[in-house]
Motif scaffolding. Structure first.
Motif, short mmCIF file in Angstrom:
data_model
loop_
_atom_site.label_atom_id
_atom_site.label_comp_id
_atom_site.label_asym_id
_atom_site.label_seq_id
_atom_site.Cartn_x
_atom_site.Cartn_y
_atom_site.Cartn_z
N ASP A 90 0.81 -1.22 0.00
CA ASP A 90 0.00 0.00 0.00
C ASP A 90 0.84 1.27 0.00
OD1 ASP A 90 -2.39 -1.43 0.06
OD2 ASP A 90 -2.31 -1.62 2.24
N GLU B 58 -8.64 14.65 10.35
CA GLU B 58 -10.02 15.00 10.02
C GLU B 58 -10.16 16.23 9.13
OE1 GLU B 58 -12.69 14.92 13.40
OE2 GLU B 58 -11.28 13.64 14.51
N PRO C 50 -5.11 2.76 11.06
CA PRO C 50 -5.92 2.09 10.02
C PRO C 50 -6.85 3.06 9.29
CG PRO C 50 -5.97 0.87 12.10
CD PRO C 50 -5.35 2.20 12.40
N ASN C 51 -6.95 2.85 7.99
CA ASN C 51 -7.91 3.58 7.15
C ASN C 51 -7.74 5.09 7.22
OD1 ASN C 51 -9.19 1.05 6.51
ND2 ASN C 51 -10.20 1.16 8.51
N ALA C 52 -6.51 5.54 7.43
CA ALA C 52 -6.25 6.98 7.51
C ALA C 52 -5.34 7.39 6.36
CB ALA C 52 -5.61 7.33 8.84
N GLY C 53 -5.77 8.38 5.60
CA GLY C 53 -4.98 8.87 4.49
C GLY C 53 -5.82 9.79 3.63
N TYR C 54 -5.15 10.64 2.88
CA TYR C 54 -5.86 11.58 2.01
C TYR C 54 -6.04 11.03 0.59
CZ TYR C 54 -4.67 15.05 5.62
OH TYR C 54 -4.54 15.74 6.79
N GLU D 169 -4.45 7.61 -2.30
CA GLU D 169 -4.32 6.17 -2.47
C GLU D 169 -3.14 5.59 -1.71
OE1 GLU D 169 -4.22 5.13 -6.56
OE2 GLU D 169 -6.22 5.91 -7.01
N ARG E 69 0.00 7.67 4.08
CA ARG E 69 -0.34 6.95 5.30
C ARG E 69 -0.07 7.81 6.53
NH1 ARG E 69 -2.69 4.62 2.19
NH2 ARG E 69 -2.68 2.42 1.59
#
Length: 223
Positions: free
Chosen positions: A74, A97, A167-171, A173, A176
């Motif tokens: 990833d 956020e 987990p599941n955090a990013g702007y 593709e 991280r």
């Protein structure tokens, strides 16, 4: 009413004074002595936004090996088109956020103005055009780059030697977020972390650089 206005003006003047001192008093006060025979063979970049700064580390065989703990499907650190590793530090709530100004929320702003846990954001970039207003470049030696990399690597929270991805955090593709050491607040924020990282590489910053504009100005004056 007049008393309130006078106090407000005093606070504004105090903040202006502190910002000026933070910019124009160098840190360290005495310039570090670097051996004149040491070649500056690496180029690092300071990437500036309206309120945030990142550091770009050139990717080559050695830096890829050093940051191999980030490499996974990833986050393809070894991708042939990846030329730069982009690293930034910031407050957890605001950073996670608020990917765009349109998504600004009151609670993350409140956390940023008070105190919050910190995170590191990493991304990959291809060619970065120079010069441009948002990019400042600095040439450093092998030893200076190694010290900067050590500073960044040491900023990751580790559990039994392993970094802690969020987990599941990013702007996008591939970027991280990871848990980071330290706490974020309005006085000791992302740009003061960037300044400390650059000082680890032998650059001089201002005494206190809470804003990108202050950091860029002090770097241009003292380096």
């Amino acid at each position: 009413m007049r008393t309130g206005i006078r106090w407000l003006l005093r606070i504004v003047l105090l903040l202006v004074f502190l910002a000026a001192c933070g910019t124009f008093i160098p840190r360290p006060l005495i310039a570090p002595v670097e051996a004149s025979s040491v070649a500056a063979t690496h180029r690092i970049l300071l990437l500036s936004g309206a309120i945030h700064t990142d550091i770009a580390i050139p990717l080559d065989e050695k830096t890829r090996a050093t940051f191999s703990f980030l490499d996974n499907p990833d986050f393809p650190l070894g991708h042939p088109n990846a030329e730069w590793l982009i690293v930034g530090w910031g407050g957890r709530a605001f950073y996670l956020e608020t990917p765009t100004w349109a998504e600004l929320k009151p609670l993350p702003v409140l956390r940023a103005l008070t105190i919050d846990r910190s995170v590191l954001h990493v991304d990959l970039a291809g060619h970065i055009t120079e010069p441009q207003p948002a990019v400042a470049a600095f040439d450093v030696s092998d030893d200076q780059l190694a010290r900067l990399i050590n500073f960044i690597s040491d900023s990751f929270v580790r559990d039994a030697g392993e970094i802690a991805p969020i987990p599941n955090a990013g702007y996008g593709e591939i970027d991280r977020f990871f848990e980071a050491k330290g706490y974020f607040n309005a006085l000791v924020g992302c740009n003061t972390w960037t300044a400390a990282a650059l000082r680890s590489a032998g650059l001089r910053t201002g005494l206190w650089n809470p804003l990108p504009q202050s950091l860029r100005l002090s770097l241009s004056v003292y380096n």
